[in-house]
Design an enzyme around this catalytic site. Structure first.
Site, PDB file in Angstrom:
ATOM      1  N   ASP A 112       0.627  20.515   7.985  1.00  0.00           N
ATOM      2  CA  ASP A 112      -0.658  19.819   8.085  1.00  0.00           C
ATOM      3  C   ASP A 112      -1.668  20.596   8.908  1.00  0.00           C
ATOM      4  OD1 ASP A 112      -0.814  17.286   6.750  1.00  0.00           O
ATOM      5  OD2 ASP A 112       0.882  16.666   7.970  1.00  0.00           O
ATOM      6  N   GLU A 168      17.456 -13.433  -0.975  1.00  0.00           N
ATOM      7  CA  GLU A 168      17.215 -12.475  -2.053  1.00  0.00           C
ATOM      8  C   GLU A 168      16.000 -12.759  -2.939  1.00  0.00           C
ATOM      9  OE1 GLU A 168      21.325 -13.174  -3.256  1.00  0.00           O
ATOM     10  OE2 GLU A 168      21.497 -11.015  -3.477  1.00  0.00           O
TER      11      GLU A 168
END
Ligand code: FAD
Ligand code: FES
Ligand code: FES
Length: 1332
Positions: A366, A1264
């Site tokens: 970067d 879930e």
């Protein structure tokens, strides 16, 4: 005293206590020292490579130059112990404890419900603690920045942020109405009734933050820093020596004599290379005390900064500097600061050095692209002298290689001031917005002739398109000396496309995307420069769209839940948002996980040796080299297994250790046991295995389909007459969608400790397992002894998500063989990489459909085909397929419906159960089919959904009757709460106004079948003892993995026995307390075991009835005591048989579920079409969870599941090499959602007044179902992509596979620049990664 310390003495402080060490192995990191040497196990090991933040500690140092104390957070897993001379370390244990006083940071994360499994909690605590030491009143941005490198797999981050937000000054403002409409400004927020709505926590109860209570920096260290004479520190270990020179001269001399020795400052590159790639360094030089490396000096033309400076310090120094300079001088400085703020996480930036970064020469750095584009210079020095060299393409000569001579070091970096008319910008695109190495980066600079748009000089560097950063020199060549305008840029794109070429099989893959990004970045630069020129009145061209970054400010969110009924006793905790019962222990680091158990005398560590071939015969196994290594005690092979050598599931055998043949890369072949973790690991690396490859391994589902490679049985359900129905419809459409797999990424890897008790073949097995009895049976069979000799125990798991149901049984069995053979305790804790490689995850899925529908949107017939990539053993794959076929209706009444499901047998690691168990894949396929139907018809997708929904009393395709009423209530309420219609219009308006940014919105419903379809798994069991003093001990079959089962069970027992929760304790789950348990899975654990506890408590309550009558004025304690003397047993077993679910696959009908949980969720996203980046700006989720037993636990489950789903559908990508090797074996390569991914506004609403006669206290299972609703983000993205495509004239259905990662999004948007990139013909090259 310190003045006389010899050069091999390391002196530092931990939690205020002095530590002096004379013999330090340079390979020892602070984390293992804390955990193994000092038994400070609060600091957790999650990945070992700086990628998860579980090991965060605070490092404090005194700086004699400024006479100040400096605190920073750091990852203990990468901090060499030798580096710590003179430092004060604070760990989670050092800031507070439940025994003395908890720290406000610990209190707030716990009480705000920000700790579920708790494994990430100490790391979170330490990141915020450090922030507060430096800034007691942080902003929300400070908080999110501080947590960017801390991963949590359970919570969804919202509660963590809410808890920590209470430290912010601005949190005193409600912010609900935006900045202008703060409640403190007198504008009333919300309705009158909001005032009485129940809250998840009360921040008025929190301890105030009192900085005067913090540990002081040890005065002895100040004295040491002020007075210690310069001296060399050196340490010698088994394979590596460490020298810390005290002067530049000494450093250069050392480097001259040892040119290959690395200079280690941050250890964020050298450390991971040593750990993960097995790189060895006989000598490490640590230049941290060479003052010349840390200097900062300004000249008229720029600034020199020392190469040893950390990235954080550098950023803060440069920020201070540029604020004092005229703006035109600050272009390079500003852009560098921007980039310095995004490299890795704060923990990484606090230690990583500038010199280390440059010399690491990452191809996708970067910083280096900006340093090169910005004309920065290096001052390098050796004994031979000093020279200055520019950072440019010639400096970076290969992957990780620079033009520096081996004996040279970087002393400092020169950053030039920019000139008037010079503009510098940097761009990056990464798999995750924060804490992720970029896929592509760029640094760009242009310099104009004064007052004109004529380009005098231009420089463009890219990272991520080759082994080094590259200069787009030819492209610059067509720009220089020309006007900066569309025409020039258009010519530049064409040259760039040729110049930044990448072969289609280039490492890293995503070739088309990366090439497209090179163009997009240049285009973005063009727009920004045009904007600048216009601002400076150099040009008067029509303004073009200004590119704004995606929104990122977190907004206050709502969590609405039902209050307990009026009149409920204050003591009765059921229905109240009670804090997770271990949250405080988790936040203080006192909570014990498997690897936190103390080491015992003679304990060994086990490391596994796995196959490096996907399909091969084992022709040789040579352990001789391993056996000669220090500390290695034994190597365990299949021949050592005294009992059964295989596990049998669904009629298929799975070998514990491969003997003759391997079926995938990562299959376990043998295991090395040694006296320490590092010795075992080294031993495992020394085992030599030879193979003879077998022909035609199968990796992809297509290959398996072609070769009919399946695990039987395959499943079919059909209702109506699908084939003939297609003849009667207005339209027929065929489509398909694929979903990648998903790694569980529980923060605690698979862990076990097997301890031989010493007589009659008895073993205690401490194991992080969701199914203790299965593990117990496996160990017993493997050792050939009865189950009554094996006690499996687990206190808590650091997350499970289905990944610890079957897999720990095999691992524990192998560990048990090692313990049995050596007759010593054996510990096995999988490294993150091994865990990801060996244990599989969610099944990659391919869904195909043919759908017949009418012009009004009514769907008349669908034919689905589901394929899952099961890997090389069956595990639970067939059951996953069954669940998919059972859920293929989602919430739609499709009269003619057929679904066929097949589990493909391939040569990949075996996949297993994962939260949602096939439903998340199935739901995406079904909803994608509906989205396609809407796109074909040009109707809004929500209308097509509504028209096809079940209505009133309904019957599923397998003939289960149910009421669809709550489903409609969820849907309608969600639409209302999220203001769907208004926001839909706002989205369309936004899209008309923006060409390169698009918004999308989608609302998705779910119906989820509750309980195990295999009726025998639905049992709950409990054992409750009441002791003479009135304290209650509850044991039950469920395992605590963060879902709050123990908290709910405590609430049940409290209500039933009518005693305060404080009387009730749940110590652990063990097979000797409760036998023959079912797995804690399928969202059914709390329900089944809660019922069992209720039954046991009812028995006990009844037994105490005579005592209550006899002693009406007595207390609970007195009755418990009296029971003993009156010979009334106060122990009871509770057994809950559970629903007798069943499914007849021949008849295609049955009752596989006890009831349904419903929900609906709307998400809105914003996309950057040029890079594929997206941000979820708002999510509203309505869940029918019945009468919640504990709203804070339940909302936590909903949010966590949603985020895990969002990860599945939009972020998490497993990559396999063409030979079947999993590339993505750690948090650096595999990205799970982080703080930066939380929807900016994340509202959860409990559906009110929903009763459920089938479950305890009218609750519903919910662990879930809501994971699938993460797909609302996927479909919102698809909606936004459709808007982008329409700009290019593309309408109608299109393929967007899951996960919708930036590359897929960007290519699907099909913007003009993307269209310039040629697509390589499939089959004409070998791709870098398989499409499994
Ligand atoms: C989890 C994680 C995330 C990351 N994310 C990003 C990211 O998003 N973007 C990005 O660009 N980078 C990222 N990085 C890379 C990180 O920036 C570098 O690893 C770091 O800057 C290296 O500095 P260090 O001091 O730790 O180097 P060390 O590991 O200590 O040393 C690295 C090399 O530099 C040499 N060296 C050090 N100083 C000198 C000197 N003065 N003269 C000569 N040689 C020297 C050493 O000999 C060694 O070979 C990430 C790293 C990690 C671990
Ligand atoms: S264990 Fe240190 S960052 Fe993961
Ligand atoms: S609570 Fe964060 S990982 Fe479990």
């Amino acid at each position: 005293m310190s003045a006389g310390m010899p050069g091999n003495t390391l002196c530092f402080f931990i939690n205020g206590k002095k530590v002096t060490e004379h013999h330090v192995d340079p390979e020892t990191m602070l984390l293992s020292y804390l955990r193994e040497r000092l038994a400070l196990t609060g600091t957790k090991y999650g990945c070992g490579g700086g990628g998860c933040g579980a090991c965060t500690v605070m490092v404090s140092r005194y700086r004699p130059e400024t006479k100040s104390i400096f605190h920073h957070s750091a990852n203990a897993c990468l901090l060499p112990l030798c580096q710590l001379h003179g430092a004060a370390i604070t760990t989670v244990e050092g800031i507070g404890s439940t025994k003395t006083r908890i720290h406000p940071v610990q209190e707030r994360i716990a009480k705000a419900h920000g700790s579920q499994c708790g494994f990430c909690t100490p790391g979170m605590v330490m990141s915020i603690y450090t922030l507060l030491r430096n800034k007691p009143q942080p902003s929300m941005d400070d908080i999110t920045q501080a947590l960017a490198g801390n991963l949590c797999r359970c919570t969804g981050y919202r509660p963590i942020l809410d808890g920590f937000k209470t430290f912010c000054e601005e949190s005193r403002c409600c912010q609900t109405n935006g900045d202008a409409n703060c409640c403190l400004n007198g504008v009333k927020n919300g309705t009158e009734t909001d005032a009485v709505k129940p809250q998840l926590f009360n921040k008025d109860e929190f301890l105030p933050l009192d900085p005067t209570q913090e540990l002081i920096f040890p005065p002895e260290l100040i004295l040491m820093a002020e007075s210690e004479p310069a001296r060399t520190l050196s340490f010698v270990g088994e394979g590596t020596s460490w020298v810390c020179p005290s002067s530049l001269e000494e450093l250069l001399g050392l480097k001259a004599r040892n040119p290959d020795a690395p200079l280690v400052i941050g250890n964020t590159n050298v450390g991971p290379n040593m750990k993960f790639k097995g790189v060895r360094h006989p000598l490490i030089i640590s230049p941290t005390r060479v003052t010349e490396l840390f200097q900062f000096s300004q000249t008229p033309n720029g600034v020199w900064v020392g190469a040893g400076c950390s990235l954080s310090e550098l950023r803060s120094d440069l920020e201070k500097l540029y604020l004092q300079l005229p703006e035109e001088k600050t272009e390079v400085l500003r852009v560098l600061c921007q980039q310095l703020g995004i490299v890795g996480s704060q923990q990484i930036r606090n230690v990583a050095s500038l010199g280390g970064h440059i010399m690491s020469a990452f191809p996708n750095s970067d910083l280096n692209t900006v340093l090169a584009a910005g004309n920065c210079l290096l001052s390098v020095v050796s004994e031979g002298g000093r020279r200055e060299i520019p950072i440019n393409q010639d400096f970076f000569v290969g992957l990780g290689k620079t033009a520096l001579k081996p004996e040279e070091i970087i002393l400092s970096l020169f950053i030039p001031f920019s000139r008037k008319g010079e503009f510098v910008r940097a761009f990056r695109q990464a798999p995750r917005k924060e804490s992720a190495f970029p896929t592509l980066t760029a640094g760009m600079r242009v310099f104009f002739c004064e007052g004109s748009r004529l380009v005098q000089d231009v420089s463009v560097y890219y990272g991520g398109i080759g082994p080094t950063i590259v200069s787009a020199g030819r492209t610059c060549g067509v720009i220089v000396n020309r006007r900066w305008d569309e025409e020039t840029l258009n010519r530049a794109y064409d040259v760039l496309l040729e110049e930044a070429d990448l072969p289609p099989s280039a490492p890293g893959g995503k070739v088309e995307f990366r090439r497209s990004l090179t163009l997009s970045f240049l285009f973005k630069f063009h727009l920004e420069v045009m904007h600048k020129l216009r601002e400076m009145n150099v040009i008067q061209d029509e303004p073009q769209e200004e590119l704004q970054p995606l929104p990122k400010n977190i907004q206050p969110s709502l969590q609405e839940f039902e209050a307990v009924p009026k009149g409920q006793s204050q003591q009765d905790p059921v229905g109240r948002p009670i804090m997770h019962r271990s949250a405080l222990s988790q936040a203080t680091g006192e909570a014990v996980y498997c690897d936190d158990l103390p080491h015992t005398q003679g304990e060994l560590f086990m490391s596994l040796v796995t196959s490096s071939r996907a399909y091969a015969k084992i022709t040789g196994l040579d352990v001789s080299a391993a056996m000669q290594l220090p500390g290695v005690v034994d190597v365990i092979t299949a021949k050592d297994i005294p009992g059964k050598k295989v596990r049998t599931l669904m009629g298929y055998d799975e070998e514990l250790l491969a003997e003759d043949k391997v079926l995938c890369i990562g299959q376990m072949i043998c295991a090395v046991v040694a006296d320490s973790r590092s010795h075992a690991k080294r031993g495992a690396a020394a085992v030599k295995i030879s193979y003879e490859d077998l022909p035609d391994p199968i990796f992809t589902m297509e290959e398996a389909i072609e070769k009919s490679s399946y695990f039987e049985p395959r499943r079919v359900i059909e209702q109506g007459d699908v084939s003939s129905a297609f003849a009667s419809v207005d339209r027929v459409y065929e489509g398909e969608i694929r979903l990648g797999g998903q790694e569980h990424f529980y923060m605690e890897t698979q862990s076990m400790l097997v301890v031989p008790v010493g007589e009659e073949k008895e073993f205690n097995v401490y194991v992080s397992s969701q199914w203790l009895s299965y593990t117990q049976a496996a160990v017993a069979e493997t050792l050939g002894i009865p189950s009554n000799r094996i006690n499996c125990i687990v206190k808590r798991l650091g997350g499970g998500f289905g990944g610890k149901v079957t897999k720990p049984a095999i691992l524990a069995s192998i560990t048990a063989v090692a313990a049995w053979k050596t007759n010593r305790p054996v510990r096995c804790i999988l490294e993150r990489g091994d865990d990801m490689l060996i244990t599989g995850g969610r099944h990659p899925t391919l869904g195909k459909y043919k759908v017949g529908f009418m012009n009004d949107g009514r769907i008349v017939a669908v034919d689905f085909q589901f394929f899952i990539n099961a890997g090389c053993t069956v595990d639970e794959s067939v059951v996953v397929i069954e669940k998919m076929v059972l859920h293929m209706d989602n919430i739609y009444n499709i009269p003619n419906l057929r679904g066929r499901g097949s589990a493909c047998k391939t040569n990949l690691p075996s996949n297993t159960s994962f939260r949602g168990f096939g439903v998340p894949q199935c739901l995406l396929i079904v909803e994608n089919m509906l989205t396609d139907v809407a796109a074909v018809l040009g109707h809004p997708a929500h209308q097509v959904r509504e028209i096809n929904m079940y209505k009133g009393p309904s019957v599923t395709h397998y003939k289960l009757t149910f009421s669809a009423e709550n489903l409609h209530r969820c849907w309608d309420e969600c639409k209302l709460r999220c203001e769907y219609e208004t926001r839909r219009r706002a989205v369309e308006e936004f899209n008309q106004q923006h060409r390169w940014r698009k918004r999308g919105i989608a609302i998705i419903p779910v119906k989820y079948g509750m309980a195990f379809a295999e009726g025998f798994c639905n049992e709950g069991k409990a054992l409750v003892h009441i002791y003479k003093d009135g304290s209650v001990l509850v044991s039950h079959a469920g395992t605590e993995m963060g879902q709050g089962i123990h908290t709910k069970i405590q609430q049940v027992a409290s209500r039933e026995l009518q005693v305060p929760s404080s009387k009730i304790y749940i110590s652990e789950t063990s097979t000797s307390s409760v036998a023959n348990t079912c797995p804690t899975a399928a969202s059914f654990g709390s329900e089944a075991n809660g019922m069992a506890v209720k039954i046991a408590c009812e028995i006990l309550y009844k037994k105490m009835e005579p005592l209550r009558k006899k002693y009406p004025k007595g207390s609970w304690e007195s009755w418990a005591n009296a029971a003993f003397y009156e010979k009334i047993s106060l122990s009871a077993m509770g057994h809950y048989r559970g629903p007798d679910t069943h499914m007849d696959w021949e008849k295609m009908e049955g009752m596989p579920y006890s009831y349904f949980t419903f929900g609906a969720c709307c998400s809105e996203v914003e996309l950057d079409c040029l890079t594929g980046d997206s941000r979820t700006v708002r999510t509203d989720l309505v869940g029918d969870i019945g009468r919640s037993m504990n709203p804070s636990v339940d909302i936590g489950q909903i949010e966590g599941a949603f985020m895990q789903g969002m990860g599945l559908y939009t972020l998490e990508e497993l990559k396999f090499s063409p030979s079947g090797l999993l590339y993505t074996r750690g948090p650096s390569q595999y990205k799970i959602p982080a703080v930066c991914d939380v929807p900016l506004q994340f509202n959860i609403y409990q559906l009110q007044d929903s009763d459920n006669p089938h479950a305890i206290y009218s609750s519903k299972g919910l662990g879930e179902p809501f994971l699938s609703l993460g797909s609302s983000v996927f479909f919102a993205i698809k909606d936004a992509v459709a808007a982008a495509r329409s700009e290019s004239g593309l309408v109608g259905p299109f393929v967007l596979n899951s996960p919708a990662t930036p590359d897929k999004i960007c290519l699907a948007c099909s913007c003009p620049l993307t269209q310039k990139v040629p697509t390589a013909q499939p089959g004409s090259f070998k791709p870098w990664a398989l499409n499994i």
